[in-house]
Design an enzyme around this catalytic site. Structure first.
Site, PDB file in Angstrom:
ATOM      1  N   HIS A  31      28.143 -42.416  -4.978  1.00 21.01           N
ATOM      2  CA  HIS A  31      27.738 -43.537  -5.826  1.00 21.01           C
ATOM      3  C   HIS A  31      28.834 -44.605  -5.805  1.00 21.01           C
ATOM      4  O   HIS A  31      29.760 -44.560  -6.615  1.00 21.01           O
ATOM      5  CB  HIS A  31      27.514 -43.057  -7.259  1.00 21.01           C
ATOM      6  CG  HIS A  31      26.480 -41.983  -7.376  1.00 21.01           C
ATOM      7  ND1 HIS A  31      26.721 -40.678  -7.003  1.00 21.01           N
ATOM      8  CD2 HIS A  31      25.203 -42.019  -7.822  1.00 21.01           C
ATOM      9  CE1 HIS A  31      25.627 -39.953  -7.219  1.00 21.01           C
ATOM     10  NE2 HIS A  31      24.695 -40.742  -7.710  1.00 21.01           N
ATOM     11  N   GLY A 119      28.665 -35.125 -15.442  1.00 22.37           N
ATOM     12  CA  GLY A 119      27.675 -35.343 -14.392  1.00 22.37           C
ATOM     13  C   GLY A 119      26.289 -35.391 -14.989  1.00 22.37           C
ATOM     14  O   GLY A 119      25.601 -36.405 -14.889  1.00 22.37           O
ATOM     15  N   ASN A 190      25.138 -52.208 -16.912  1.00 26.27           N
ATOM     16  CA  ASN A 190      24.934 -52.887 -15.621  1.00 26.27           C
ATOM     17  C   ASN A 190      23.460 -53.115 -15.274  1.00 26.27           C
ATOM     18  O   ASN A 190      23.145 -53.664 -14.223  1.00 26.27           O
ATOM     19  CB  ASN A 190      25.648 -52.132 -14.488  1.00 26.27           C
ATOM     20  CG  ASN A 190      25.047 -50.761 -14.185  1.00 26.27           C
ATOM     21  OD1 ASN A 190      23.862 -50.518 -14.402  1.00 26.27           O
ATOM     22  ND2 ASN A 190      25.881 -49.865 -13.678  1.00 26.27           N
ATOM     23  N   HIS A 266      23.536 -47.917  -6.174  1.00 26.08           N
ATOM     24  CA  HIS A 266      23.806 -46.871  -7.167  1.00 26.08           C
ATOM     25  C   HIS A 266      24.164 -45.538  -6.520  1.00 26.08           C
ATOM     26  O   HIS A 266      25.252 -45.019  -6.733  1.00 26.08           O
ATOM     27  CB  HIS A 266      22.607 -46.689  -8.095  1.00 26.08           C
ATOM     28  CG  HIS A 266      22.766 -45.529  -9.037  1.00 26.08           C
ATOM     29  ND1 HIS A 266      23.448 -45.641 -10.221  1.00 26.08           N
ATOM     30  CD2 HIS A 266      22.356 -44.234  -8.955  1.00 26.08           C
ATOM     31  CE1 HIS A 266      23.447 -44.467 -10.835  1.00 26.08           C
ATOM     32  NE2 HIS A 266      22.783 -43.594 -10.084  1.00 26.08           N
ATOM     33  N   ARG A 361      23.209  -9.844 -37.843  1.00 33.30           N
ATOM     34  CA  ARG A 361      23.661 -11.184 -38.254  1.00 33.30           C
ATOM     35  C   ARG A 361      24.502 -11.088 -39.528  1.00 33.30           C
ATOM     36  O   ARG A 361      25.493 -11.809 -39.690  1.00 33.30           O
ATOM     37  CB  ARG A 361      22.478 -12.126 -38.460  1.00 33.30           C
ATOM     38  CG  ARG A 361      21.509 -11.688 -39.549  1.00 33.30           C
ATOM     39  CD  ARG A 361      20.417 -12.701 -39.827  1.00 33.30           C
ATOM     40  NE  ARG A 361      19.462 -12.159 -40.779  1.00 33.30           N
ATOM     41  CZ  ARG A 361      18.921 -12.842 -41.767  1.00 33.30           C
ATOM     42  NH1 ARG A 361      19.235 -14.114 -41.943  1.00 33.30           N
ATOM     43  NH2 ARG A 361      18.045 -12.282 -42.581  1.00 33.30           N
ATOM     44  N   GLU A 415      20.965 -29.067 -31.980  1.00 33.62           N
ATOM     45  CA  GLU A 415      21.488 -27.961 -31.182  1.00 33.62           C
ATOM     46  C   GLU A 415      22.156 -28.435 -29.897  1.00 33.62           C
ATOM     47  O   GLU A 415      23.197 -27.892 -29.490  1.00 33.62           O
ATOM     48  CB  GLU A 415      20.363 -26.977 -30.832  1.00 33.62           C
ATOM     49  CG  GLU A 415      19.789 -26.231 -32.009  1.00 33.62           C
ATOM     50  CD  GLU A 415      18.612 -26.961 -32.653  1.00 33.62           C
ATOM     51  OE1 GLU A 415      17.957 -26.367 -33.519  1.00 33.62           O
ATOM     52  OE2 GLU A 415      18.354 -28.135 -32.276  1.00 33.62           O
ATOM     53  N   PHE A 441      16.316 -21.193 -29.929  1.00 32.21           N
ATOM     54  CA  PHE A 441      16.786 -22.568 -29.793  1.00 32.21           C
ATOM     55  C   PHE A 441      17.986 -22.696 -28.857  1.00 32.21           C
ATOM     56  O   PHE A 441      18.522 -23.797 -28.688  1.00 32.21           O
ATOM     57  CB  PHE A 441      17.092 -23.166 -31.171  1.00 32.21           C
ATOM     58  CG  PHE A 441      15.890 -23.177 -32.076  1.00 32.21           C
ATOM     59  CD1 PHE A 441      14.660 -23.614 -31.606  1.00 32.21           C
ATOM     60  CD2 PHE A 441      15.973 -22.705 -33.375  1.00 32.21           C
ATOM     61  CE1 PHE A 441      13.542 -23.616 -32.429  1.00 32.21           C
ATOM     62  CE2 PHE A 441      14.857 -22.695 -34.199  1.00 32.21           C
ATOM     63  CZ  PHE A 441      13.639 -23.153 -33.726  1.00 32.21           C
ATOM     64  N   HIS A 465      18.192 -13.862 -34.915  1.00 38.49           N
ATOM     65  CA  HIS A 465      16.730 -13.806 -34.837  1.00 38.49           C
ATOM     66  C   HIS A 465      16.326 -13.570 -33.376  1.00 38.49           C
ATOM     67  O   HIS A 465      15.649 -14.363 -32.756  1.00 38.49           O
ATOM     68  CB  HIS A 465      16.110 -15.084 -35.404  1.00 38.49           C
ATOM     69  CG  HIS A 465      16.376 -15.295 -36.864  1.00 38.49           C
ATOM     70  ND1 HIS A 465      17.647 -15.379 -37.379  1.00 38.49           N
ATOM     71  CD2 HIS A 465      15.517 -15.440 -37.913  1.00 38.49           C
ATOM     72  CE1 HIS A 465      17.577 -15.563 -38.687  1.00 38.49           C
ATOM     73  NE2 HIS A 465      16.301 -15.593 -39.046  1.00 38.49           N
ATOM     74  N   ASP A 473       7.399 -15.668 -38.538  1.00 37.31           N
ATOM     75  CA  ASP A 473       7.471 -17.022 -37.986  1.00 37.31           C
ATOM     76  C   ASP A 473       6.674 -17.161 -36.690  1.00 37.31           C
ATOM     77  O   ASP A 473       6.353 -18.264 -36.265  1.00 37.31           O
ATOM     78  CB  ASP A 473       8.928 -17.436 -37.747  1.00 37.31           C
ATOM     79  CG  ASP A 473       9.576 -17.977 -39.008  1.00 37.31           C
ATOM     80  OD1 ASP A 473       8.838 -18.303 -39.957  1.00 37.31           O
ATOM     81  OD2 ASP A 473      10.817 -18.064 -39.044  1.00 37.31           O
ATOM     82  N   HIS A 477       8.913 -18.945 -32.611  1.00 39.42           N
ATOM     83  CA  HIS A 477      10.289 -18.616 -32.973  1.00 39.42           C
ATOM     84  C   HIS A 477      10.748 -17.265 -32.428  1.00 39.42           C
ATOM     85  O   HIS A 477      11.903 -16.897 -32.587  1.00 39.42           O
ATOM     86  CB  HIS A 477      10.443 -18.628 -34.498  1.00 39.42           C
ATOM     87  CG  HIS A 477      10.499 -19.994 -35.088  1.00 39.42           C
ATOM     88  ND1 HIS A 477       9.522 -20.936 -34.880  1.00 39.42           N
ATOM     89  CD2 HIS A 477      11.436 -20.594 -35.873  1.00 39.42           C
ATOM     90  CE1 HIS A 477       9.842 -22.050 -35.524  1.00 39.42           C
ATOM     91  NE2 HIS A 477      10.996 -21.868 -36.123  1.00 39.42           N
ATOM     92  N   ARG A 524      17.714 -10.471 -36.927  1.00 41.10           N
ATOM     93  CA  ARG A 524      17.387 -10.921 -38.282  1.00 41.10           C
ATOM     94  C   ARG A 524      17.176  -9.711 -39.184  1.00 41.10           C
ATOM     95  O   ARG A 524      17.650  -9.672 -40.321  1.00 41.10           O
ATOM     96  CB  ARG A 524      16.121 -11.768 -38.273  1.00 41.10           C
ATOM     97  CG  ARG A 524      15.631 -12.136 -39.680  1.00 41.10           C
ATOM     98  CD  ARG A 524      14.283 -12.838 -39.636  1.00 41.10           C
ATOM     99  NE  ARG A 524      13.873 -13.272 -40.957  1.00 41.10           N
ATOM    100  CZ  ARG A 524      13.152 -12.545 -41.813  1.00 41.10           C
ATOM    101  NH1 ARG A 524      12.778 -11.318 -41.465  1.00 41.10           N
ATOM    102  NH2 ARG A 524      12.810 -13.018 -42.997  1.00 41.10           N
TER     103      ARG A 524
END
Length: 670
Positions: A31, A119, A190, A266, A361, A415, A441, A465, A473, A477, A524
């Site tokens: 580039h 990157g 740019n 570019h 947990r 997250e 997640f 969990h 849930d 989940h 959990r």
């Protein structure tokens, strides 16, 4: 500044432009356009703004530099070479080639002076939030009147692409909320991305957007105006209550007669003929390549030498600090070397099976609070889930805009930014960061997890969990494919402990680990605390897999499990024994740790002659074939879960003692 110096500086900027064009052309890849456009920003940073020492790239009080627009790496390599870092002109000539220090994007650990691997766009931007949090925290803990040990700033150059990425929005919002006035970012405006003009997909008012985030925003109309750039930096330094964004209008491929302001500048070489025109335009010999005038090299090496003197002065301050504050000095000096204080492992709790079931947990939360006093560099939080992930350090305050000494972090429902910020903190010597969310997640965190693994830095990711065991849930989940997905990442250590005591040992291993990120995966639901005294076995979690309970005679079958499923295997072993079937129970909390063991140990745990093996894990069965072999079997998830109480789900999907016993017998008789 006299005319001669001005001439040398402009020649230096143009030298970087030509070097960038030459390196990309020789590599036939890269580039060129962005480093040509932002070379003046680089000059202002390395010549007049940043404190750094090329002879000691790890100087604790150096300013941090992040090239979030990592594709423009020839800018960074050029200035690192010019100022005297351990990168040569030959390295630059070898740009993008096998084993070159000058990789296609800047890589931490590959070349001195690169503070973070960048990157993937937006990551560097968000890493800077972690760097900034770390500086504020270290300053709050260690700075004293007359002893500003940590007063460095975080500088970054970001592209249009960085600004478009979602993680940037998360990180910018968090930085503004926390009033991180030690961040000074240049936005390379740019107007060009790979597909063409940014107006194809992007026309928002970036300045107003960042003002809304709580940032201090300035605009420089001409990216070649060194005076305006310098003035903007001065203003940003004076603004200590808000992070700063300096929006700079630049021109991609500046100096290229036919490709300036064009998308073709570019991500592709300019072409041999065009590079010659660039050289001619800047007064260089079109027939010569990789030319660095002596006066340019001498000028920038002089700037590098100034940094040597700056660190010498800081070292004197540091020694005076030792005399005035010996306990704090000892604490930090130990932490920055990565050493751990004596006796910290003695604080790890031991859980009594007689006290009943414990969710891992919950056990993790007790471990964290037990060791926090002994490990002052241990800091962290969650993505708005501390009550659910049990990650709050109860004796300590929260890190806020008013309390920088707090050890509990509130990342909000961000997250992605949390993961990237943890990487920035982990790259700051003396700190051990952790961050928590639900295992499902982790998907929102994949880029920073992967980059932590590439850099081999050690944030600790806490994922609770961890299975269908989370219950009502439902499918959205309940993680199914996440464990194998994480295990597929090189250099990431995944630990899924079987009970509360294995959880304590998981933390021990995670704290002692030096070579990459660690993911601790937790339940959990409450699960039994395994009574190790019944088996006369020590917990050998550091080996990744160990014989938890063996049979009195040679086993007919090996039962392998992780996490909450190990308790099922112990019950199944007892039931099988009643039917004169001998079973060995293996707790296998970490594939990665097991693979580090020697062949003799692996043979001890999994003798090649014992081919009847059953692996049980409430996640995808992918990958288990390596350990169960062709004559083995698995009990796992091949579909998504459902919404229901955990007990009902475990029965529905076959995670019961009855099913383990039935499948084991079928396997033996097959």
């Amino acid at each position: 500044m006299n005319a001669t110096t001005q001439d040398i500086e402009q020649l230096g900027i143009n030298t970087v432009r030509v070097l960038s064009a030459d390196a990309v052309q020789k590599a036939n890849s890269g580039h060129p356009g962005t480093p040509m456009g932002i070379a003046p920003i680089g000059h202002v940073l390395w010549a007049h703004t940043m404190n750094y020492n090329p002879k000691n790239p790890e100087w604790p009080n150096r300013d941090r530099f992040i090239l979030s627009a990592g594709h423009a790496c020839m800018l960074q390599y050029s200035y690192l070479y010019l100022t005297g870092y351990d990168i040569s002109l030959d390295d630059i000539k070898n740009f993008r080639q096998l084993h070159s220090k000058a990789a296609g994007h800047p890589e931490y650990g590959l070349v001195d002076g690169v503070d973070v691997t960048t990157g993937p766009l937006g990551q560097g931007f968000a890493n800077g939030v972690g760097f900034a949090i770390a500086q504020k925290h270290l300053a709050a803990r260690y700075n004293k009147a007359g002893f500003n040990l940590f007063d460095y700033k975080i500088y970054a150059i970001c592209s249009d692409g960085d600004i478009m990425e979602g993680v940037t929005a998360e990180a910018a919002s968090l930085a503004g909320h926390l009033r991180l006035g030690n961040m000074i970012y240049f936005y390379d405006d740019n107007h060009i991305s790979i597909e063409g003009d940014t107006s194809l997909a992007f026309d928002e008012d970036v300045a107003k957007r960042f003002e809304a985030y709580g940032w201090h925003v300035q605009t420089v109309a001409d990216g070649n105006d060194l005076k305006a750039l310098t003035e903007a930096v001065k203003n940003a330094k004076e603004e200590t209550e808000r992070p700063s964004l300096i929006k700079v209008r630049t021109h991609i491929g500046f100096g290229s007669p036919n490709k300036v302001d064009k998308a073709s500048a570019h991500g592709s070489p300019l072409g041999a003929d065009e590079v010659k025109l660039v050289k001619k335009n800047f007064g260089f010999d079109p027939e010569q390549s990789f030319v660095v005038p002596d006066e340019v090299l001498n000028y920038y090496r002089g700037k590098g030498d100034e940094g040597v003197r700056l660190e010498q002065k800081w070292n004197e301050l540091y020694q005076s600090y030792k005399e005035k504050y010996p306990e704090l000095w000892t604490e930090y000096d130990l932490e920055r070397t990565g050493k751990l204080p004596d006796g910290w492992k003695d604080k790890l709790p031991v859980f009594d099976p007689a006290e009943g079931k414990v969710a891992t947990r919950k056990a993790s939360g007790k471990v964290l609070n037990a060791i926090a006093d002994s490990l002052p560099g241990l800091i962290g939080g969650s993505a708005d889930l501390a009550p659910s992930t049990d990650t709050n350090l109860d004796k300590y305050t929260s890190f806020t805009k008013d309390d920088r000494s707090g050890r509990n972090f509130h990342f909000g429902i961000r997250e992605h930014a949390m993961g990237a910020a943890l990487n920035g903190i982990a790259l700051t010597k003396g700190l051990i960061p952790y961050g928590a969310t639900f295992l499902i997640f982790s998907e929102y965190m994949r880029p920073p997890i992967r980059l932590a693994a590439i850099m081999k830095v050690r944030p600790i990711f806490i994922y609770t969990h961890d299975s269908i065991g989370l219950g009502e849930d439902g499918t959205t989940h309940q993680p199914v494919e996440q464990l194998i997905s994480l295990r597929s990442i090189p250099n990431l250590m995944v630990i899924r402990p079987a009970d509360a005591n294995e959880t304590a040992q998981a933390w021990r291993v995670a704290i002692e680990h030096k070579d990459g990120p660690v993911a601790i995966v937790l339940t959990r639901q409450s699960i039994p605390v395994i009574d190790q005294s019944k088996f006369a076995k020590a917990i050998e979690l550091e080996k990744g897999a160990y014989i938890l309970s063996d049979s009195e005679k040679e086993p007919d079958i090996i039962l392998i499990g992780t996490g909450s499923e190990v308790a099922l295997l112990i019950d199944a072993q007892a039931r099988l024994k009643e039917e004169s079937i001998a079973a060995r129970v293996i707790s296998m909390p970490s594939w990665e740790l097991f693979e580090k063991q020697d062949a003799a140990y692996k043979e001890k745990v999994f003798p090649k002659a014992m081919k009847k093996r059953l692996a049980v894990e409430a996640g995808s069965v992918l990958g288990w074939h390596k350990y169960v072999t062709d004559e083995g079997d698995t009990i796992g998830m091949t579909t998504f879960g459902e919404s229901a109480p955990a007990e009902d789900l475990y029965k529905e999907f076959g995670f019961t003692t009855d099913n383990v016993v039935s499948r084991a017998k079928a396997l033996i008789n097959r």
